[in-house]
Scaffold this active site. Sequence first.
Site, mmCIF file in Angstrom:
data_model
loop_
_atom_site.group_PDB
_atom_site.id
_atom_site.type_symbol
_atom_site.label_atom_id
_atom_site.label_comp_id
_atom_site.label_asym_id
_atom_site.label_seq_id
_atom_site.Cartn_x
_atom_site.Cartn_y
_atom_site.Cartn_z
ATOM 1 N N HIS A 19 0.846 -1.204 0.000
ATOM 2 C CA HIS A 19 0.000 0.000 0.000
ATOM 3 C C HIS A 19 0.875 1.246 0.000
ATOM 4 O O HIS A 19 1.354 1.693 1.046
ATOM 5 C CB HIS A 19 -0.927 -0.005 1.223
ATOM 6 C CG HIS A 19 -2.022 1.009 1.158
ATOM 7 N ND1 HIS A 19 -3.352 0.657 1.169
ATOM 8 C CD2 HIS A 19 -1.997 2.367 1.068
ATOM 9 C CE1 HIS A 19 -4.096 1.758 1.100
ATOM 10 N NE2 HIS A 19 -3.285 2.810 1.047
ATOM 11 N N HIS A 21 1.091 5.020 -2.386
ATOM 12 C CA HIS A 21 0.551 5.840 -3.471
ATOM 13 C C HIS A 21 1.680 6.552 -4.210
ATOM 14 O O HIS A 21 2.496 7.244 -3.593
ATOM 15 C CB HIS A 21 -0.420 6.875 -2.913
ATOM 16 C CG HIS A 21 -1.676 6.287 -2.356
ATOM 17 N ND1 HIS A 21 -2.833 6.168 -3.091
ATOM 18 C CD2 HIS A 21 -1.957 5.757 -1.128
ATOM 19 C CE1 HIS A 21 -3.778 5.607 -2.353
ATOM 20 N NE2 HIS A 21 -3.269 5.342 -1.150
ATOM 21 N N ASP A 23 1.569 9.152 -6.115
ATOM 22 C CA ASP A 23 1.496 10.604 -5.977
ATOM 23 C C ASP A 23 1.690 11.068 -4.541
ATOM 24 O O ASP A 23 1.677 12.273 -4.272
ATOM 25 C CB ASP A 23 0.180 11.151 -6.537
ATOM 26 C CG ASP A 23 -1.045 10.440 -5.984
ATOM 27 O OD1 ASP A 23 -0.902 9.326 -5.454
ATOM 28 O OD2 ASP A 23 -2.159 10.992 -6.083
ATOM 29 N N GLY A 181 -9.918 7.630 -1.799
ATOM 30 C CA GLY A 181 -10.535 8.937 -1.602
ATOM 31 C C GLY A 181 -11.346 8.960 -0.321
ATOM 32 O O GLY A 181 -11.399 7.979 0.425
ATOM 33 N N HIS A 208 -9.966 0.692 -0.301
ATOM 34 C CA HIS A 208 -9.760 1.523 0.879
ATOM 35 C C HIS A 208 -11.035 1.466 1.721
ATOM 36 O O HIS A 208 -12.104 1.899 1.277
ATOM 37 C CB HIS A 208 -9.502 2.970 0.480
ATOM 38 C CG HIS A 208 -8.100 3.266 0.067
ATOM 39 N ND1 HIS A 208 -7.547 2.803 -1.108
ATOM 40 C CD2 HIS A 208 -7.130 4.006 0.677
ATOM 41 C CE1 HIS A 208 -6.310 3.245 -1.209
ATOM 42 N NE2 HIS A 208 -6.022 3.978 -0.131
ATOM 43 N N GLU A 211 -10.746 3.201 7.198
ATOM 44 C CA GLU A 211 -9.671 4.136 7.535
ATOM 45 C C GLU A 211 -10.261 5.291 8.331
ATOM 46 O O GLU A 211 -10.009 5.428 9.527
ATOM 47 C CB GLU A 211 -8.986 4.641 6.266
ATOM 48 C CG GLU A 211 -7.868 5.641 6.522
ATOM 49 C CD GLU A 211 -7.262 6.190 5.240
ATOM 50 O OE1 GLU A 211 -6.234 6.882 5.345
ATOM 51 O OE2 GLU A 211 -7.819 5.961 4.144
ATOM 52 N N ASP A 304 1.857 3.999 2.872
ATOM 53 C CA ASP A 304 0.766 4.848 2.387
ATOM 54 C C ASP A 304 1.307 5.975 1.513
ATOM 55 O O ASP A 304 1.218 5.911 0.289
ATOM 56 C CB ASP A 304 -0.070 5.389 3.542
ATOM 57 C CG ASP A 304 -1.467 5.825 3.100
ATOM 58 O OD1 ASP A 304 -1.864 5.486 1.967
ATOM 59 O OD2 ASP A 304 -2.166 6.487 3.885
#
Length: 366
Positions: A19, A21, A23, A181, A208, A211, A304
């Site tokens: 996991h 990202h 970006d 998101g 996701h 969370e 993350d």
Amino acid sequence: MTAPLELEQIRKAPKALLHDHLDGGLRPSTVLDIAGQTGYDGLPATDVEELATWFRTRSHSGSLERYLEPFSHTVAVMQTPEALHRVAYECVEDLAEDSVVYAEIRFAPELHINRGMSFDEIVDAVLAGFADGEKACAAAGRPIVVRLLVTAMRHAAVSREIAELAIRWRDKGVVGFDIAGAEAGNPPTRHLEAFDYMRDHNARFTIHAGEAFGLPSIHEAIAFCGADRLGHGVRIVDDIDVLADGPDKGKVRLGRLANILRDKRIPLELCPSSNVQTGAVKSIADHPFDLLARTRFRVTVNTDNRLMSDTYMSREMHRLVQAFGYGWSDLERFTINAMKSAFIPFDERLAIIDEVIKPRYAVLIG
């Protein structure tokens, strides 16, 4: 008594990352470079250290919604094939430098179309960056395998199209699908068509869930959507009781949802530092990671967003070691958990476990 593991020791351990990202993991210097090259003038700082500090402090916001705001800057500098290739290449370099031997990196192609690229051009640029990074790292004696998850934003309406994208590229480096998101108001069941499409094509996906939102999000992801893994899933702790008194004091009692999650061995992509930043937990010491690990959930350690959380895999592991006293055998178990849960074929997973992870941990354990 064995001395606690130090950060520099942990750097040597082989790691598997599920996991992360794309970006959320740029080098601050790269953000500045590409901004200058592409004419993006919206950055909050023009000094590398100041920019890194801004991302870290702004992301330590106490809510998932505010935590996501700084991504507007990283996404803004990832709008050309050259930028995507560079970011992907450097991602591989940075992970290999930290002894990561397998990684699944995710990103949302729909966020990178501002300069006219198609979804296929976007994925092609990222995969080319990964491939070139893998070659460079192998030549430098730091072999790593990096695969891609394509993500759909849960507040948007293109998840079916992104699922189709995942299938088009499934034999070229894309191994799965994800939605991400803000959870509140955007349940995973809004994207059932995309998940059905993935299942119809015998493909894997993570969601996701759990969370910022609680048990309903996890329940929907598992029961209605059929998630193979859970991105975060930390709120499953709300369905777990630790008895406070009586003859069974300290005994752990699982609710029905927690039991299903554990019984089906659904992996939890836990991201400790990120969870502190978003307010999901107060501190690493308060994180339910250890409770979940002791109760034999399939827990994995993840970063993350390395830029936003100012972190990397060794640091995440070290923070868990400091909080819970873990040793080499624990870190090996978490790493094998992740490798078992990867979306590549079984024989490839087994080869990395048996030929890379176990032998290198055997040397560390002594």
